[in-house]
Write a protein that holds these residues in place. Sequence first.
Motif, PDB file in Angstrom:
ATOM      1  N   LEU A 205       0.822  -1.218   0.000  1.00 16.27           N
ATOM      2  CA  LEU A 205       0.000   0.000   0.000  1.00 16.27           C
ATOM      3  C   LEU A 205       0.849   1.258   0.000  1.00 16.27           C
ATOM      4  O   LEU A 205       0.318   2.370   0.042  1.00 16.27           O
ATOM      5  CB  LEU A 205      -0.914   0.011   1.241  1.00 16.27           C
ATOM      6  CG  LEU A 205      -1.909  -1.143   1.382  1.00 16.27           C
ATOM      7  CD1 LEU A 205      -2.527  -1.163   2.773  1.00 16.27           C
ATOM      8  CD2 LEU A 205      -3.000  -1.041   0.321  1.00 16.27           C
ATOM      9  N   THR A 208       0.508   5.256  -1.248  1.00 16.71           N
ATOM     10  CA  THR A 208      -0.909   5.453  -1.588  1.00 16.71           C
ATOM     11  C   THR A 208      -1.573   6.410  -0.606  1.00 16.71           C
ATOM     12  O   THR A 208      -1.236   6.442   0.569  1.00 16.71           O
ATOM     13  CB  THR A 208      -1.616   4.072  -1.515  1.00 16.71           C
ATOM     14  OG1 THR A 208      -0.909   3.174  -2.354  1.00 16.71           O
ATOM     15  CG2 THR A 208      -3.037   4.153  -1.960  1.00 16.71           C
ATOM     16  N   TYR A 210      -4.721   7.595   1.686  1.00 15.95           N
ATOM     17  CA  TYR A 210      -5.872   6.958   2.324  1.00 15.95           C
ATOM     18  C   TYR A 210      -6.630   7.955   3.181  1.00 15.95           C
ATOM     19  O   TYR A 210      -6.055   8.925   3.684  1.00 15.95           O
ATOM     20  CB  TYR A 210      -5.443   5.756   3.175  1.00 15.95           C
ATOM     21  CG  TYR A 210      -4.535   6.080   4.346  1.00 15.95           C
ATOM     22  CD1 TYR A 210      -3.152   6.056   4.201  1.00 15.95           C
ATOM     23  CD2 TYR A 210      -5.072   6.405   5.597  1.00 15.95           C
ATOM     24  CE1 TYR A 210      -2.317   6.341   5.274  1.00 15.95           C
ATOM     25  CE2 TYR A 210      -4.239   6.680   6.674  1.00 15.95           C
ATOM     26  CZ  TYR A 210      -2.869   6.655   6.514  1.00 15.95           C
ATOM     27  OH  TYR A 210      -2.044   6.951   7.576  1.00 15.95           O
ATOM     28  N   GLN A 222       0.370   6.802   2.904  1.00 15.59           N
ATOM     29  CA  GLN A 222       1.068   5.643   3.481  1.00 15.59           C
ATOM     30  C   GLN A 222       2.532   5.734   3.063  1.00 15.59           C
ATOM     31  O   GLN A 222       2.853   5.574   1.895  1.00 15.59           O
ATOM     32  CB  GLN A 222       0.432   4.348   2.954  1.00 15.59           C
ATOM     33  CG  GLN A 222       1.071   3.079   3.475  1.00 15.59           C
ATOM     34  CD  GLN A 222       0.735   2.806   4.944  1.00 15.59           C
ATOM     35  OE1 GLN A 222      -0.351   3.122   5.409  1.00 15.59           O
ATOM     36  NE2 GLN A 222       1.681   2.238   5.669  1.00 15.59           N
ATOM     37  N   TYR A 237      -7.936   3.148   1.347  1.00 19.28           N
ATOM     38  CA  TYR A 237      -6.806   3.408   0.446  1.00 19.28           C
ATOM     39  C   TYR A 237      -7.356   3.566  -0.967  1.00 19.28           C
ATOM     40  O   TYR A 237      -8.144   2.726  -1.426  1.00 19.28           O
ATOM     41  CB  TYR A 237      -5.809   2.245   0.490  1.00 19.28           C
ATOM     42  CG  TYR A 237      -4.991   2.237   1.766  1.00 19.28           C
ATOM     43  CD1 TYR A 237      -3.753   2.863   1.817  1.00 19.28           C
ATOM     44  CD2 TYR A 237      -5.476   1.624   2.919  1.00 19.28           C
ATOM     45  CE1 TYR A 237      -2.996   2.869   2.990  1.00 19.28           C
ATOM     46  CE2 TYR A 237      -4.738   1.630   4.097  1.00 19.28           C
ATOM     47  CZ  TYR A 237      -3.503   2.251   4.121  1.00 19.28           C
ATOM     48  OH  TYR A 237      -2.766   2.262   5.286  1.00 19.28           O
ATOM     49  N   ILE A 240      -4.835   2.597  -5.743  1.00 17.90           N
ATOM     50  CA  ILE A 240      -3.578   1.905  -5.431  1.00 17.90           C
ATOM     51  C   ILE A 240      -2.932   1.474  -6.754  1.00 17.90           C
ATOM     52  O   ILE A 240      -3.571   0.778  -7.556  1.00 17.90           O
ATOM     53  CB  ILE A 240      -3.860   0.667  -4.540  1.00 17.90           C
ATOM     54  CG1 ILE A 240      -4.633   1.107  -3.289  1.00 17.90           C
ATOM     55  CG2 ILE A 240      -2.562  -0.041  -4.162  1.00 17.90           C
ATOM     56  CD1 ILE A 240      -5.262  -0.039  -2.514  1.00 17.90           C
ATOM     57  N   THR A 245      -2.068  -6.677  -2.547  1.00 16.12           N
ATOM     58  CA  THR A 245      -1.875  -6.328  -1.140  1.00 16.12           C
ATOM     59  C   THR A 245      -1.648  -7.652  -0.413  1.00 16.12           C
ATOM     60  O   THR A 245      -2.400  -8.607  -0.617  1.00 16.12           O
ATOM     61  CB  THR A 245      -3.116  -5.610  -0.575  1.00 16.12           C
ATOM     62  OG1 THR A 245      -3.280  -4.379  -1.289  1.00 16.12           O
ATOM     63  CG2 THR A 245      -2.965  -5.298   0.900  1.00 16.12           C
TER      64      THR A 245
END
Length: 320
Positions: A205, A208, A210, A222, A237, A240, A245
Motif C-alpha cells: 500500500l 498510496t 488513504y 502511506q 486506500y 492503489i 496487497t
Amino acid sequence: MVDRANRPSALSAPKASAPGAQVDIVGQGGSQKVVATLSSGESVEVLLFGATVTSWKSNGGQTENLWLSEKADLTGSKAVRGGIPVVFPVFGPPPKSGHATSSLPQHGFARASRWDFLGKSDTEDASETNSVKLDFGLDKSGLSEDARKAWPLDFGLVYSVTLSKGTLQTVMTVRNEGEESFEFQFLLHSYWKIQDISKVTVTGLSGTEYVDKVLDATTHQQKDNSLKFTGEVDRVYKAIPQDTTSILEDGKPRFDVIRDNVKDTVTWNPWIEKAKAMGDFSPDDGYKTMVCIEIGAVDGWQKLEKGEVWEGGQLVKSLL
Ligand SMILES: O=P(O)(O)OC[C@H]1O[C@@H](O)[C@H](O)[C@@H](O)[C@@H]1O
C-alpha cells in the motif's frame, strides 16, 4: 486473470458441470447455502443470503481462511458478521441526500438480499479440472420492497466464486438493464482469519493516499510499506497503483489479495471497544484473529449507461 468475454451475462444459464467437484445445496429457507468441495479436499460455502462466502478451506480442507463471528446471523435475517459480505451499490453510510443511494442502509442491499444460485461450471482453463466456479445472481426482483423503493433501478448482478487448490476468486459483474444510467460503489468486505493481529503486517500500500476514518476522516499518505495494527484501524486506500496487497504473519506471507479492475482497498480492525459494542461480534477478543482487507471501487462512483456492463473482483492466494 479474468476472462471478460466469457463472463455469463446477468442471470444467464450456467455452463456445463465441473468434473471433480461435489456441489450441494444444503439447509432450508434463509439458511440455505451452496457447499462445493474439490476431490483434493478444499471447500467453499456460500450462503444464498447476501451470496456471502462464509467458509473457504484450503490445504486439502485443513486450513480455514475466513473469520466468522460465533454470533454471526446465518438465518437470512441480517448481514453476516464475517466471511465475505458483498457491498453494493454504496459503501459505508450513503451520501446524506441528493444521491440515488441516499435512502439505502449502510453498505447497500446486496449483503442483505437473497441471491439465486445460477449453477456450477468449469473454469476457463479446461485443463484445470480441480476447480469449480459457482455463479450467483441478483436483480431488482430479488430485493425487499424497501430496497426496491430506495433504489428503483433495473440492474443485474452476477457474482462468481471460483475455488481452486490454493486460491479463491470472487468477481462481480454489474449490468445496467434499465433505460437510465446509474452510479454505484462495490466492495468485498473480506474478513481474513489470522492467528494473532499483533504479528500481522500488511504490505503493498506504500505511496498510496488513504482516508483515515478513525483519526480525522482526512487524507493521509502511506509512507512505508508495512501497515501494523496496534489499535482500531479503518482506512480507505484509494487508487492503489500495484495490484497485490499482502497479509504477512510473523514476517511470513499468509495471503496475497490481488485486485482485478478495482483500485481501492479498505483496511479495518475494530479493536477492543468497537468489537465489544457490536452485538454480533463474538468472541469479544475475536478482533485478535481477524483482519479485514476489503478490495473494491469506493473512491467516487462507477457509472453505467443503459446496457453497459462493469466487472471487478479479487483473486486471493492462501499461502500457508
Ligand atoms: O458494521 P458494518 O456495517 O458491517 O461495517 C463494518 C465496517 O466496515 C468497514 O468497511 C468500514 O470501513 C467501517 O467503517 C465499518 O465499521
